[in-house]
Design an enzyme around this catalytic site. Sequence first.
Site, PDB file in Angstrom:
ATOM      1  N   ARG A  69       6.775  18.758  95.815  1.00 41.20           N
ATOM      2  CA  ARG A  69       6.352  18.366  94.647  1.00 41.20           C
ATOM      3  C   ARG A  69       6.339  16.553  94.971  1.00 41.20           C
ATOM      4  O   ARG A  69       6.053  16.360  93.968  1.00 41.20           O
ATOM      5  CB  ARG A  69       7.966  17.764  94.161  1.00 41.20           C
ATOM      6  CG  ARG A  69       8.709  17.675  93.420  1.00 41.20           C
ATOM      7  CD  ARG A  69      10.033  18.935  92.951  1.00 41.20           C
ATOM      8  NE  ARG A  69      10.755  19.233  93.706  1.00 41.20           N
ATOM      9  CZ  ARG A  69      11.461  17.977  94.641  1.00 41.20           C
ATOM     10  NH1 ARG A  69      11.075  16.729  94.470  1.00 41.20           N
ATOM     11  NH2 ARG A  69      12.259  18.455  95.150  1.00 41.20           N
ATOM     12  N   ASP A 195      -3.689   8.995  74.301  1.00 41.41           N
ATOM     13  CA  ASP A 195      -3.980  10.045  74.460  1.00 41.41           C
ATOM     14  C   ASP A 195      -5.135  10.538  73.867  1.00 41.41           C
ATOM     15  O   ASP A 195      -5.539  10.471  73.017  1.00 41.41           O
ATOM     16  CB  ASP A 195      -2.757  10.818  73.498  1.00 41.41           C
ATOM     17  CG  ASP A 195      -2.771  12.708  74.446  1.00 41.41           C
ATOM     18  OD1 ASP A 195      -4.030  12.664  74.782  1.00 41.41           O
ATOM     19  OD2 ASP A 195      -2.158  13.741  73.684  1.00 41.41           O
TER      20      ASP A 195
HETATM   21  C1  LIG Z   1      -2.949  20.047  73.978  1.00 35.34           C
HETATM   22  C2  LIG Z   1      -2.114  18.265  73.795  1.00 35.34           C
HETATM   23  C3  LIG Z   1      -1.415  18.273  75.043  1.00 35.34           C
HETATM   24  C4  LIG Z   1      -1.305  18.557  75.230  1.00 35.34           C
HETATM   25  O1  LIG Z   1      -1.200  19.421  76.951  1.00 35.34           O
HETATM   26  P1  LIG Z   1      -1.165  20.988  77.602  1.00 35.34           P
HETATM   27  O2  LIG Z   1      -1.409  20.240  78.801  1.00 35.34           O
HETATM   28  O3  LIG Z   1      -0.746  21.883  76.932  1.00 35.34           O
HETATM   29  O4  LIG Z   1       0.372  20.623  77.939  1.00 35.34           O
HETATM   30  C5  LIG Z   1      -1.084  17.256  74.346  1.00 35.34           C
HETATM   31  N1  LIG Z   1      -2.038  15.906  73.157  1.00 35.34           N
HETATM   32  C6  LIG Z   1      -3.236  16.331  73.028  1.00 35.34           C
HETATM   33  C7  LIG Z   1      -4.383  15.709  71.630  1.00 35.34           C
HETATM   34  C8  LIG Z   1      -3.229  17.971  73.177  1.00 35.34           C
HETATM   35  O5  LIG Z   1      -4.304  18.094  72.635  1.00 35.34           O
END
Ligand SMILES: *Cc1c(COP(=O)(O)O)cnc(C)c1O
Length: 414
Positions: A69, A195
């Site tokens: 972990r 992101d």
């Molecule tokens: C899919 C996605 C997420 C979340 O990712 P997971 O792996 O499904 O938790 C976050 N930001 C964007 C832009 C995404 O397309």
Amino acid sequence: MTKSEDRWKAPGDRGNRRLPNVVRRSPFPPSESRALGSPLQPAVVYATPDVDALEDQYEGRAVGYTYAREGHPNADLLAAKIDALEAAPAPGLITSSGMSAITAAVLGVLKAGDHVIAGDQLYGKSLRLLNQDLPRLGLSTTLVGVADAANVAEALRPETRMVLVEVVSNPTLRIADIDGIAAVCREHGVLLLIDNTFTTPAVVSGFELGADLVVNSVTKLLAGHSDVTLGYVAARDPALREPLEDAVATWGLTPSPWDCWMAERGLHTFELRFERAQDNAQRIADHLAGLVGVDEVFYPGRDDHPDRALARALLGKNPGNMVSFTLPGGRAQANALMRALGGIAFAPTLGDVSTTISHPASSSHRGLTEAQREALGITEAFFRLSVGIEDPALLLDELGAGVAAAHRSLAEGG
Ligand SMILES: *Cc1c(COP(=O)(O)O)cnc(C)c1O
């Protein structure tokens, strides 16, 4: 003789064999030649020779793993590769999902009372986190349109600590004023979290755009085969690495070694997959724009994109693999399209090797009111394609058949 001794008679006694010890672990067989694939290490726990050796590891005087972990080699192997792709100034971390990467950033860096500004067209669960979960934990949030950095500047408060942005919005594929936002963040000492899932490191490095923190849903294009759920988070400031690491270890955001192994394997072909998918996406966008029965096409690589200049400046020759479009009509036309698309799967994801189509009104944006969706242009006949690496001719045929079926259904009054 006691009863248990009775069960284990001398070796050779037929029907009463004394088994050799196979409970304990044996060392791996030696080999002069080296395996070409990466080893997979699923162990949860690591043994040390003595107490001092364990102490040395805990105190950072020696390197090594203790408990999965808190870190394991398959995660670190994968993280190092994504660090290189993202041009991360300090080593990043792999987490159990894209959402847990965002969670690690939030839990590791923020505290109750802090204020977060974010784009108003983020990934659905990111919006939920900002709208419901952070306020529940005593943080406040403001969502703004990020096509103009002035909106971010206007939302600033003395307690603003973080700005969360996606460079290309979902699902309308608008482009954020990322240079302007990075400047606002720098000027006010606010952390910028990018992101980079949609854009991917093949197009931009969040850090090169000025981010302090970068997350990526490895689940999507980086792993690329829709068979692992993983995330990545990294910070520019090495001092932020420890709180991120603590958040992962304490809140249990740890990835599975198997998923990391699979994602590392997928990463080998990331660049090739991305190039092919993007090439297909441009062809599809141009083809759809010329089809009878298609209303609007949204693709940053087309001259009719509303943010074309910004897209050119930011994405260069890499408008990505995502294409959105609308048809005239509503739910009936959406159903007709889906049923006629052949091998293009209707699935609420992106980044798979094969092309998938999603329907934001019923999935990622179903939590919005119809008026809110309408304001974003997300009708019942709005679709988002995640273009894959198939033969482009096949994709054009399938999409043509789907659009024609929707068009027929409209003409028939469906
Ligand atoms: C899919 C996605 C997420 C979340 O990712 P997971 O792996 O499904 O938790 C976050 N930001 C964007 C832009 C995404 O397309």
